[in-house]
Design an enzyme around this catalytic site. Structure first.
Site, PDB file in Angstrom:
ATOM      1  N   LYS A  35       0.815  -1.205   0.000  1.00  0.00           N
ATOM      2  CA  LYS A  35       0.000   0.000   0.000  1.00  0.00           C
ATOM      3  C   LYS A  35       0.861   1.273   0.000  1.00  0.00           C
ATOM      4  CE  LYS A  35      -1.178   0.988   4.238  1.00  0.00           C
ATOM      5  NZ  LYS A  35      -1.278   2.226   5.022  1.00  0.00           N
ATOM      6  N   THR A  36       1.837   1.310   0.882  1.00  0.00           N
ATOM      7  CA  THR A  36       2.683   2.500   0.948  1.00  0.00           C
ATOM      8  C   THR A  36       3.476   2.666  -0.336  1.00  0.00           C
ATOM      9  OG1 THR A  36       2.885   2.061   3.304  1.00  0.00           O
ATOM     10  CG2 THR A  36       4.329   3.740   2.403  1.00  0.00           C
ATOM     11  N   ASP A 220      -4.343   8.226   2.822  1.00  0.00           N
ATOM     12  CA  ASP A 220      -3.894   6.926   3.301  1.00  0.00           C
ATOM     13  C   ASP A 220      -4.889   6.406   4.339  1.00  0.00           C
ATOM     14  OD1 ASP A 220      -2.268   4.764   3.745  1.00  0.00           O
ATOM     15  OD2 ASP A 220      -0.900   5.820   5.103  1.00  0.00           O
ATOM     16  N   GLU A 221      -4.970   5.100   4.519  1.00  0.00           N
ATOM     17  CA  GLU A 221      -5.859   4.496   5.531  1.00  0.00           C
ATOM     18  C   GLU A 221      -7.265   5.082   5.441  1.00  0.00           C
ATOM     19  OE1 GLU A 221      -4.826   2.004   7.142  1.00  0.00           O
ATOM     20  OE2 GLU A 221      -2.807   2.248   7.942  1.00  0.00           O
ATOM     21  N   GLN A 251      -9.627  -3.911   7.260  1.00  0.00           N
ATOM     22  CA  GLN A 251      -8.754  -3.520   8.363  1.00  0.00           C
ATOM     23  C   GLN A 251      -9.291  -2.303   9.105  1.00  0.00           C
ATOM     24  OE1 GLN A 251      -4.337  -4.019   7.929  1.00  0.00           O
ATOM     25  NE2 GLN A 251      -4.863  -4.206   5.762  1.00  0.00           N
ATOM     26  N   ARG A 608      -0.323  -9.983  10.455  1.00  0.00           N
ATOM     27  CA  ARG A 608       0.958  -9.388  10.849  1.00  0.00           C
ATOM     28  C   ARG A 608       2.084 -10.405  10.707  1.00  0.00           C
ATOM     29  NH1 ARG A 608      -0.140  -5.159   9.430  1.00  0.00           N
ATOM     30  NH2 ARG A 608      -2.018  -6.225   8.730  1.00  0.00           N
TER      31      ARG A 608
END
Length: 725
Positions: A35-36, A220-221, A251, A608
């Site tokens: 994503k980043t 973002d997010e 998420q 994770r």
DNA sequence: TCCATTGACGTTTTT
DNA sequence: CGTCAATGGA
């Protein structure tokens, strides 16, 4: 121009998002799907290929960490200065806007940011002054109410149902609180966003200016945006701005603090021609972990749909340990971590994730005993420490003596004979005449309203602040900081504390002076018209700093599932996997999608893990002083057995209770419990329900039964008249 | 003004 | 059970 370096390291879906030519883009980025990377490459693409000026781009994140990372990685990729790029948190950007346009926003130039502790203290004060019962009207709840309203963009006058006595009381508090803030030039976190929104609403010229300038918005997010943030983005975009949002509805774990997953769906409706890109290839976890996570999250009804896959191996099975009790669970995890270390792996490869912060204690105990280094995430941050906030309060008063929150904090710290009586007298005067405490104190002095001793003390305090301001006005920030600590004689206050505590306090104050010394006024703050002191104080509020100066290296990482979002570890333990703890009881009871959010939290936790995921739960857990019989988390049942490998406790024969999995727990030697956990029972009034746990013994035995119709209830077994089904 | 005892309470957290 | 804040006696 050769742009291959921008595209080479992207997969097809990522490339599609990065190179989008026109319209808006919604990137549904699964966990570990890069994503980043997509955001950073998108920034680079806009600048290098589409030749968008960096000044025309705004990138918004939620945390300072994420903002810093984005700036850092963009700089690396572009090899040019990222300074002109507007990258920051929602709050940071709102703050900057308000600083630049404080007049238009109706704020005093020296407005201060109120952190949540300040906010709560101020509210407690107001509730007390109103003569209300604090037990009935807790400041915490007032804070929650006010922030929730502000997050929805609502002022007191917008809130309906005033006929509802509880709501109308909170609205009353909201109104009083806002008056206080406005008088003293105080802005809380939610207010930053709301004011920034109102600024544009009320100043069309200003909005127009920013719309023309900022044509590209990146978020973002996105699943974590609340109503006001979404409205703010929409407003800024107008009909000309292009919006590129990245998020993952699976998420979304912050609904309880106002985040609206719905915004992900709304985006497609509110913005025309949205291109949706799904990033489903995962570069983090093994196949088994991903398959298990996919199967789990598939139990959620409301989702946009996504399936993670990996080109890598399926890896090891997910281990499941059924612990006898919470000690056994901690022992198991720590033993296994020791083996991991013995096999030559690093401690910071391992993470222990839990649902509630209180769960860390036992793990810390066992890790300490085994001499395994560990680090607990969360906890108090540097700028939130009492002594740091005390010292900063003096500086705040230099800038803005009307800052009631700061004044209340230090007027009698150290003790200077301005006791509760004098302070409440000043408060009363302030309230009656609509003044700030500082103004009221001056007023009382000039009108001789104080008793002799109190008057002298208050006058001395006022002189102290004014002398400091006068003397230090041309000093460097570091000297001002040191000067404030010295002149206020704060040390006298901490010297009365236990030696060890006092020493940490002094240590932190030295560190604060160092921080002030080392502080360089950021260019963007200078542009917004801030001086060093203003900028430093704002930074202290907006980025409270690292949790600890503690060494970061090679420690086992302990944290809540919430704080694990965005991180990854080769070895992950998810502990306390019991119904009632995770999913948390409160989430099971409240309806309205709370359970789905818990499931997403579980999904976040699982994803994770890179190599090995270990789940554990205890059959008996001591909570709030009494023993609880636990049922394994329903989330465990939702993971297909083919991905699980059960690890049995040492010698199962010695145990008085039989494992709950696969067959339910039985009362064993204990005949006091006539029902099995998980058994369906009938209640004469509530109907059929499932037994979730027992508590107590003898005639006090209580049983927790979940009734589908009315929710979970604790019943005293002796009176409940339950029938087995 | 201070420490010690008592009592209430018991998700999750960033800004 | 453990924590935190509030109360109250010295």
């Amino acid at each position: 121009m050769d742009v291959s370096h921008l595209l080479d390291e992207l997969n097809e879906a990522q490339r599609e998002a990065v190179t989008a030519r026109d319209g808006h883009v919604l990137v549904l980025a699964g966990a570990g799907s890069g994503k980043t990377r997509v955001l950073v490459h998108r920034l680079a693409w806009l600048i290098q290929v589409d030749h968008v000026s960096p000044l025309g781009i705004l990138a918004v994140t939620f945390t300072n960490k994420a903002a810093g990372e984005m700036r850092e990685r963009t700089g690396q990729l572009l090899q040019v200065s990222t300074r002109p790029l507007w990258i920051g948190t929602f709050h940071g950007i709102a703050h900057r806007l308000l600083r630049m346009h404080w007049k238009e926003a109706g704020l005093p130039e020296q407005f201060q940011i109120l952190d949540s502790e300040d906010q709560q203290r101020l509210l407690r004060r107001i509730i007390r002054d109103e003569g209300m019962d604090e037990a009935h009207w807790p400041a915490r709840q007032a804070q929650w109410f006010i922030n929730a309203r502000k997050d929805e963009g609502e002022r007191p006058q917008h809130i309906e149902h005033l006929d509802h006595p509880v709501t109308s009381t909170w609205v009353h508090i909201y109104r009083l609180y806002q008056d206080y803030c406005n008088r003293g030039g105080l802005v809380d976190f939610a207010e930053l966003l709301l004011r920034a929104h109102e600024l544009w609403l009320e100043q069309p010229d200003l909005l127009d200016h920013y719309r023309k300038r900022l044509r590209h918005l990146l978020v973002d997010e996105f699943q974590d945006t609340n109503s006001i943030q979404y409205a703010w983005i929409r407003m800024l975009a107008g009909s000309t701005g292009r919006v590129f949002v990245v998020g993952d509805d699976d998420q979304s774990i912050y609904g309880w603090r106002g985040a609206k997953v719905e915004n992900v769906q709304l985006f497609g409706r509110d913005f025309p021609d949205v291109m949706t890109v799904r990033l489903e290839q995962n570069y983090r976890s093994t196949g088994n972990i991903l398959d298990a996570a996919n199967a789990l999250i598939a139990h959620n009804q409301s989702r946009m749909g996504k399936n993670l896959w990996t080109a890598g191996e399926s890896g090891k099975l997910i281990q499941l340990y059924t612990a006898f009790n919470e000690q056994d669970e901690a022992r198991f995890v720590v033993d296994q971590l020791q083996q991991w270390l013995d096999s030559g792996r690093r401690a910071d490869d391992g993470a222990i994730l839990y649902r509630t912060t209180a769960q860390s204690r036992l793990f810390e105990e066992y890790l300490l005993r085994e001499n395994i280094p560990y680090r607990v995430y969360g906890g108090q941050r540097f700028f939130e420490r009492t002594e740091v906030k005390d010292a900063l309060a003096y500086l705040r008063l230099l800038l803005n003596p009307n800052d009631d929150a700061a004044l209340e904090r230090v007027i009698n710290k150290p003790a200077r004979a301005i006791g509760e009586k004098t302070v409440s007298f000043i408060r009363l005067q302030a309230r009656e005449s609509g003044l700030t405490l500082w103004q009221a104190a001056n007023e009382c002095l000039s009108q001789g309203k104080f008793a002799t001793r109190a008057g002298t003390a208050v006058a001395a305090f006022i002189r102290l602040i004014e002398d400091m301001r006068e003397r230090m006005k041309d000093w460097t920030l570091g000297n001002q900081m040191q000067g404030a600590i010295d002149d206020s004689n704060l040390a006298a206050h901490y010297e009365k504390e236990p030696r060890e505590r006092m020493e940490t306090r002094f240590e932190n104050l030295r560190e604060l002076v160092n921080a002030a010394d080392a502080f360089i006024l950021p260019q963007e703050d200078a542009e917004a018209g801030l001086d060093e002191l203003q900028s430093f104080l704002s930074h202290a509020a907006l980025e409270a700093g690292e949790t600890q100066g503690e060494s970061w290296d090679d420690c086992v990482q302990l944290m809540t599932l919430h704080s694990a979002k965005g991180l990854e570890f080769p070895l992950v333990y998810m502990v306390g996997m019991e119904d009632g703890l995770f999913p948390h009881q409160r989430s099971v009871e409240d309806a309205a999608g709370r359970l789905e959010e818990e499931r997403r939290l579980c999904y976040v936790g699982m994803t994770r893990a890179r190599e090995q995921l270990v789940l554990s739960y205890a059959e008996i857990r001591r909570m709030h002083g009494s023993e609880n019989f636990c049922r394994p988390s329903r989330f465990i049942d939702e993971i297909p057995a083919e991905y699980l490998e059960e690890i049995r406790p040492r010698t199962s024969s010695r145990q008085p209770w039989v494992s709950a999995r696969p067959s339910p727990v039985r009362g064993g030697a204990n005949t006091e419990w006539p029902f099995r956990l998980g058994q369906v029972v009938a209640h004469p009034k509530f109907g059929e329900g499932t037994v979730m746990s027992f508590e107590g013994s003898g005639e006090h035995t209580r049983v927790h039964v979940n009734f589908p119709a009315i929710g979970a209830k604790w019943l005293v077994l002796a009176y409940a008249n339950l029938q087995a089904r």
